[in-house]
Design a protein around this motif. Structure first.
Motif, PDB file in Angstrom:
ATOM      1  N   GLY A 212       0.781  -1.222   0.000  1.00 14.80           N
ATOM      2  CA  GLY A 212       0.000   0.000   0.000  1.00 14.80           C
ATOM      3  C   GLY A 212       0.814   1.272   0.000  1.00 14.80           C
ATOM      4  N   THR A 213       2.150   1.151   0.127  1.00 17.05           N
ATOM      5  CA  THR A 213       2.980   2.350   0.158  1.00 17.05           C
ATOM      6  C   THR A 213       3.109   2.975  -1.225  1.00 17.05           C
ATOM      7  N   PRO A 263       0.309   9.361   0.241  1.00 14.12           N
ATOM      8  CA  PRO A 263       0.583  10.602   0.976  1.00 14.12           C
ATOM      9  C   PRO A 263       0.870  10.393   2.459  1.00 14.12           C
ATOM     10  N   LYS A 264       0.156   9.457   3.096  1.00 15.87           N
ATOM     11  CA  LYS A 264       0.415   9.219   4.517  1.00 15.87           C
ATOM     12  C   LYS A 264       1.823   8.690   4.734  1.00 15.87           C
ATOM     13  N   ALA A 622       8.093  22.073   4.578  1.00 19.21           N
ATOM     14  CA  ALA A 622       7.075  21.179   5.116  1.00 19.21           C
ATOM     15  C   ALA A 622       6.624  20.190   4.050  1.00 19.21           C
ATOM     16  N   GLY A 623       6.472  18.942   4.474  1.00 17.85           N
ATOM     17  CA  GLY A 623       6.050  17.891   3.566  1.00 17.85           C
ATOM     18  C   GLY A 623       7.168  17.252   2.784  1.00 17.85           C
ATOM     19  N   LYS A 678      -3.988  19.701   2.047  1.00 23.58           N
ATOM     20  CA  LYS A 678      -4.812  18.510   2.098  1.00 23.58           C
ATOM     21  C   LYS A 678      -3.952  17.298   2.370  1.00 23.58           C
ATOM     22  N   GLY A 679      -4.417  16.458   3.206  1.00 24.36           N
ATOM     23  CA  GLY A 679      -3.644  15.269   3.503  1.00 24.36           C
ATOM     24  C   GLY A 679      -2.721  15.433   4.687  1.00 24.36           C
TER      25      GLY A 679
END
Length: 1136
Positions: A212-213, A263-264, A622-623, A678-679
């Motif tokens: 799932g990655t 995204p997670k 960030a991110g 988002k996310g």
């Protein structure tokens, strides 16, 4: 010195010009021997959870005659070559890593005695060029050379990128760094190039990740992707397989894979630990890879009150227009430049400038100017007229120097967005990067106080003035400072200004009496002026960040990565046929400071660690992940790793529509700004994932991240539990698995800091230099010691192996050294690369090495037939004059259109991502045969003043419909007027008889007409085949005001037919112009089809909404609700 005009990519061959078979190389003694390299097979394992890859290259040789072979080729930056082996026939050779000189001596000694030997080394200047030498390769004996390297993967926007550099841009030689080293020495170390190589290339890549990655794997090349078997449970490992066979793989193209991560998983901080295998002997090392991902701020942190925050940013765009950019790269660079300048925040304090460079450079303005609608139009026109690959060599250093010497506005920081292929030599590259590092370090360092020589001679960047002849000891300067000691706290610049004023006062005395100042006084003044200029450049360097976009195949990634790292910037890469919008939007967000953090620090509580890199980047985003490798010397069970940083000023959400925007319009803009966040993940996440067999690392950490949601700068904290990762499991088994990957990566990162002068031996963790930096010999000894222990090939160490032969090689035959070539990068100089296999009637290529000043190149024995119309001249500069004009004259003539080349019998424009028209067919799509470049004036603006077209295009002439449409002989491109007054509420053809589509001024977005020619849905959707292409073409068709002009071609691009537009017409507000309605439809399509990429086109939408707010008729439905309603009502969509 090699002058840029004399450094040609292609030169006529020297000596015998007779035709020879493709693939033959003339050796040092004149014998022609086939190139012995037959295959180049690349296999790789990507560990997506840990963001690194293990790549193995297999080189297979077989020669028809006894010879020696040399192959120079690039590897990705920071590649840690840790395994090297060779098999001669059926005998495997044991290789060892030794100091460079000792390894080369052993190789030469074995070859001189008739034995076979193999040697692998890296360019001594630290460039990403490696060399594999095979000595005394026996005839008809197969030899296999295999080497493996590890590297951390690049990542942006939740996507990992794996790449392989199969080719390299032939470097420009002649810059200051090359001259200082010696041009002949630089040229001798460069790879050899050929228009076509005889060896084959293949790829097999395995991607390992927790189920799932990984969401998808894409590539610009036609790869075959085998997805995992269904039914794999969460927590288990899944495998993806990517293949590119030798029948498809092109040695003139790099291969890049975009691995889209969930995204997670992409925004999850984590910790992985490995211990060196016990089988290696000695003391085991424990190494941890900490991946910190700062969370995206909440929308309240960015501010959504509609007020535009002052960014105080200078953004300087620099485009490489050297000859090596010719072809697809310059078109992509032009498209990227247009994308950058069209959507900067207006009235936000942003200032900007544009520069193009080659052998020289020129700029749009003398210094940065405020960004507004006027300067935007000037920039767009300037880009269209000046961004062409016709400026000669690649003088990057001189261009950067001019930017650094230009003062920065008070209170501002500068972002330099650099678009280039980086085609310079390793020596110039090393000089540039070290200069950038030293300038930032010197600007941050306190300067010595008091009088005497030291107060001048120890000014970091001024140290080179010690060599100024009679002023070597600064006698007059020392006397001045002894008589006028600087006040405590006086900066270096102030001290130099004081000294300059004193010298100018002396000069003024002589001038007052009409006397010429003494030569000595003039030299003193010049010395101080140069020192003052250098000090100001060092000051500017502290506030300057370089953001690089490498364009095309064969980009010199080591240079671009080094420039970005040295300035706390970033680097992204696009290859031919890859859309630029996503990566350009990423750089633009960094440039304007969106989601940026500064004052980055990592500390280990209850643990003693050796971090690499030693000096962390002082700006992260960030991110986006920050990887830190560290050797754990000792730790306690409660040990933790903590990253702290301060939020930089965050730009608030851009107001949509300004003063005239209504509530719904502002809501649309706020939603667009919030899409970037988002996310967002929760403040605490945990992950446990397995990695590959070779890596065998354990993801054991839970990342804790907290961000204060405030509009003012606040601190961020990300914590990872180190002690828990090192504790044994409840059953007593060790949780830290053995592996080579992380220890090797840590060793290579530490070696890199030693080579760059940023190691603990050179500087403190904040980057300030130590009082007594190590000598070059001390650094070299440290590199050799660590590299030998970890079996790493570095600029100071090489790998060597000897295969003893019973039948010794003939010394004369062993002297036949064949240099294996690289194939020239695809998409450049199409006249040489238009066909991979020359037709039978075409002259064969002789891959003889030509002695060209500046680099080695296998040139054609006879000029190939150019597939272009003849030209009456040859562009000067990088491609030179005489030899190229004779060999290949076609597309570089003075009368050729500089921006677009005609290919084939039916000329079509080459612009942006595709070398074809933007419509479904090559037929003109606008008005009177006009091509696919949208006008910049709205409908009904009959008083518009057309702007001058770029060279090679006819002047625009109005055809009576108020659009300023013009035609020309270069594929139908036209450029419309700049003037764009607010459109009137009356629209054509409201209330008028239907106009046939072929008539001038036909409006596809107007009121539905029964006589309009129907357009099939298949034809309408044919133009838009993928997301990057659709966004690129929409960007190119926009006006500078941000809206789209209604046209049949725009409708086709959006996948709309006459019937679908007629169905949407009842939703059109009364009195809305055609252009405004077309713009609404574009926004609706973007919202419906590309919602997942909204962060990429959010600025595009905001600008269009601002224009719509001013053009919107009073009363009725608002802009925001109309766009949202239309997005839901669309029944026909483009094929993306």
């Amino acid at each position: 010195m090699v002058f840029p005009a004399l450094v040609d990519w292609f030169s006529r061959p020297s000596g015998n010009t007779g035709c020879t078979t493709c693939g033959l190389f003339r050796t040092t003694n004149g014998t022609e021997i086939p190139v012995p390299l037959k295959r180049r097979d690349v296999s790789a394992t990507v560990y997506a959870d840990a963001s690194f890859a293990d790549t193995t290259e297999n080189l297979r040789y077989k020669s028809d005659a006894e010879c020696s072979a040399v192959f120079r080729f690039p590897l990705p930056p920071c590649a840690a070559v840790y395994r090297f082996r060779a098999v001669f026939g059926d005998r495997e050779v044991v290789t060892k890593v030794k100091p460079r000189a000792a390894a080369r001596e052993e190789y030469d000694f074995a070859v001189s005695q008739g034995h076979s030997a193999v040697h692998m080394s890296q360019h001594e200047a630290g460039a990403s060029v490696f060399e594999v030498s095979l000595g005394n390769l026996a005839a008809h004996t197969e030899v296999t050379v295999e080497f493996s390297y590890l590297r951390l993967l690049d990542a942006f926007g939740g996507t990992l990128e794996w790449s392989h550099t199969a080719t390299w841009v032939p470097p420009y030689v002649g810059s200051a760094g090359d001259v200082a080293t010696g041009v002949d020495k630089v040229a001798a170390a460069l790879p050899t190039f050929a228009p076509k190589v005889t060896y084959v290339l293949s790829y097999e890549v395995t991607v390992r990740a927790e189920a799932g990655t990984v969401r998808a794997i894409e590539s610009p090349e036609p790869v075959t992707v085998e997805r995992p078997m269904p039914g794999i449970k969460r927590g288990e490992e899944e495998l993806w397989y990517v293949r590119l066979s030798e029948q498809v793989a092109d040695p003139s193209k790099d291969l890049s894979l975009a691995i889209e991560v969930d995204p997670k998983a992409a925004r999850r901080s984590g910790l992985r630990v490995q211990r060196t295998p016990a089988s290696r002997g000695g003391e085991q090392r424990t190494v941890a890879l900490a991946t910190f991902v700062p969370p995206l701020p909440s929308p309240t942190a960015a501010g959504t009150d509609g007020k535009q925050q002052q960014l105080r940013k200078e953004i300087w765009f620099v485009v490489d227009c050297s000859g090596s950019m010719d072809g697809s790269p310059i078109n992509q660079a032009r498209e990227a430049a247009l994308f950058f300048v069209r959507d900067l925040p207006v009235d936000s304090g942003v200032r900007f400038n544009m520069t193009v460079f080659g052998s020289s450079h020129k700029s749009l303005y003398d210094s940065c100017k405020p960004y507004d609608s006027k300067t935007e139009k000037e920039a767009v026109t300037w880009i269209q007229s000046n961004v062409h690959a016709d400026m000669g060599g690649t003088e990057i250093r001189q261009t950067l120097e001019s930017i650094y010497y230009t003062p920065i506005a008070a209170g501002y920081t500068r972002e330099v967005i650099f678009l280039t292929d980086g085609g310079i030599s390793g020596h110039e590259e090393e000089w540039m990067i070290k200069t950038m590092v030293s300038r930032r370090r010197d600007a941050a360092s306190p300067l010595p106080q008091g009088g005497g020589r030291d107060s001048f001679a120890r000014f970091g960047p001024l140290a080179h003035f010690d060599s100024f002849g009679p002023f070597a000891h600064f006698g007059p300067f020392a006397k001045f400072w002894n008589a006028h000691p600087p006040a405590p706290g006086t900066t270096a610049e102030q001290q130099l200004q004081q000294l300059e004023a004193a010298l100018q006062a002396k000069v003024a005395v002589f001038m007052e009496y009409d006397q010429h100042p003494p030569h000595r006084l003039q030299c003193e003044l010049q010395t101080v002026a140069r020192a003052l200029r250098a000090q100001r450049a060092a000051k500017a360097a502290r506030s300057t960040h370089v953001l690089c976009m490498g364009i095309g195949h064969g980009v010199h990634r080591g240079l671009l990565d080094g420039m970005a790292s040295a300035s706390d910037g970033a680097a992204v890469y696009v290859v031919e046929d890859e859309g630029i919008v996503a990566k350009a939007a990423f750089l633009k967000q960094i440039a304007i400071g969106r989601h940026g953090l500064v004052n980055v620090r990592v500390r280990a509580s209850s643990a003693l660690v050796k971090m690499a890199p030693h000096v962390l980047p002082q700006r992260v985003f960030a991110g986006e992940p920050l990887h830190v490798l560290m050797e754990v010397v000792s730790s306690e069970p409660d040990a933790a790793l903590e990253l702290t940083a301060d939020w930089a000023e965050l730009p608030e959400a851009e107001a949509a529509g300004g003063a005239g925007a209504d509530a719904d319009t502002a809501a649309v803009a706020a939603a667009a700004a919030a899409a970037g966040g988002k996310g967002d993940e929760s403040s605490k996440e945990s992950a446990a994932s397995k990695a590959g067999e070779g890596a065998a690392e354990q993801a054991v950490a839970a990342g804790v991240a907290t961000a204060v949601p405030a509009a003012v700068p606040a601190q961020l904290l990300v914590s990872l539990p180190l002690g828990a990762a090192l504790l044994p499991s409840p059953d007593g088994k060790p949780t830290v698995q053995e592996g080579e990957a992380l220890p090797v990566l840590h060793a290579m990162a530490y070696i890199g800091s030693l080579m760059a002068g940023t190691s603990p031996l050179h500087v403190r963790s904040d980057g300030t230099p130590l009082a007594a930096p190590p000598s070059a010999d001390t650094v070299k000894e440290a590199v050799v010691r660590l590299a030998v222990a970890e079996h790493l090939v570095t600029p100071h160490t090489s790998a060597v192996g000897v295969s003893l032969r019973k039948n010794l090689a003939d010394p004369e035959a062993a002297a036949n050294v064949v240099e294996v070539p690289l194939q020239l990068p695809h998409g450049r100089c199409r006249q040489m690369l238009s066909t991979h296999k020359p037709p039978a009637q075409s002259p064969a290529f002789s891959t003889q090495r030509t002695n060209i000043p500046g680099f080695s190149f296998a040139s054609p024995s006879t000029a190939p037939t150019a597939p272009f119309p003849p030209a009456t001249g040859c562009r000067s500069g990088f491609f030179g004059g005489g030899s190229l004009a004779t060999c290949i004259a076609a597309p570089f003539g003075a009368n050729a259109a500089p921006a677009f080349c005609n290919f084939g019998a039916n000329p079509t424009p080459s612009f942006g991502a595709n070398a074809a028209t933007f419509g479904a067919t090559a037929a003109p799509a606008f008005g009177n045969g006009a091509g696919p470049f949208s006008p910049t004036s709205p409908s009904n603006s009959a008083d518009s003043t057309p702007r001058a077209p770029p060279p090679g295009f006819n002047r625009i002439s109005s055809n009576g419909n108020g659009h300023g449409i013009g035609t020309n002989s270069h594929g139908g491109f036209r450029f419309a007027a700049d003037a764009a007054p607010a459109p009137s509420t009356s629209s054509v053809p409201f209330g008028s008889p239907p106009v046939p589509p072929t008539a001038a001024g036909s409006r596809f977005f107007g009121a539905p007409a029964q006589s309009a020619a129907p357009t099939t849905a298949a034809a309408a959707g044919a133009a838009a085949s993928n997301v990057p292409e659709l966004l690129s073409r929409l960007n190119l068709q926009r006006t500078t005001e941000g809206y789209w002009v209604a046209s049949m071609e725009l409708a086709t691009l959006l996948g709309q037919t006459a019937e679908s537009l007629a169905a949407l017409h009842p939703r059109r507000p009364a009195g809305l112009t055609d252009d405004a309605w077309a713009t609404v439809i574009v926004l609706g399509v973007l919202r419906r089809c590309l919602a997942a990429q909204r962060e990429v086109w959010a600025d595009m939408e905001a600008k269009a909404l601002a224009w719509l707010a001013a053009a919107w008729p009073e009363g009725g439905r608002s802009v925001g609700s109309t766009v949202m309603a239309l997005a839901k009502a669309l029944t026909v969509l483009p094929k993306v």
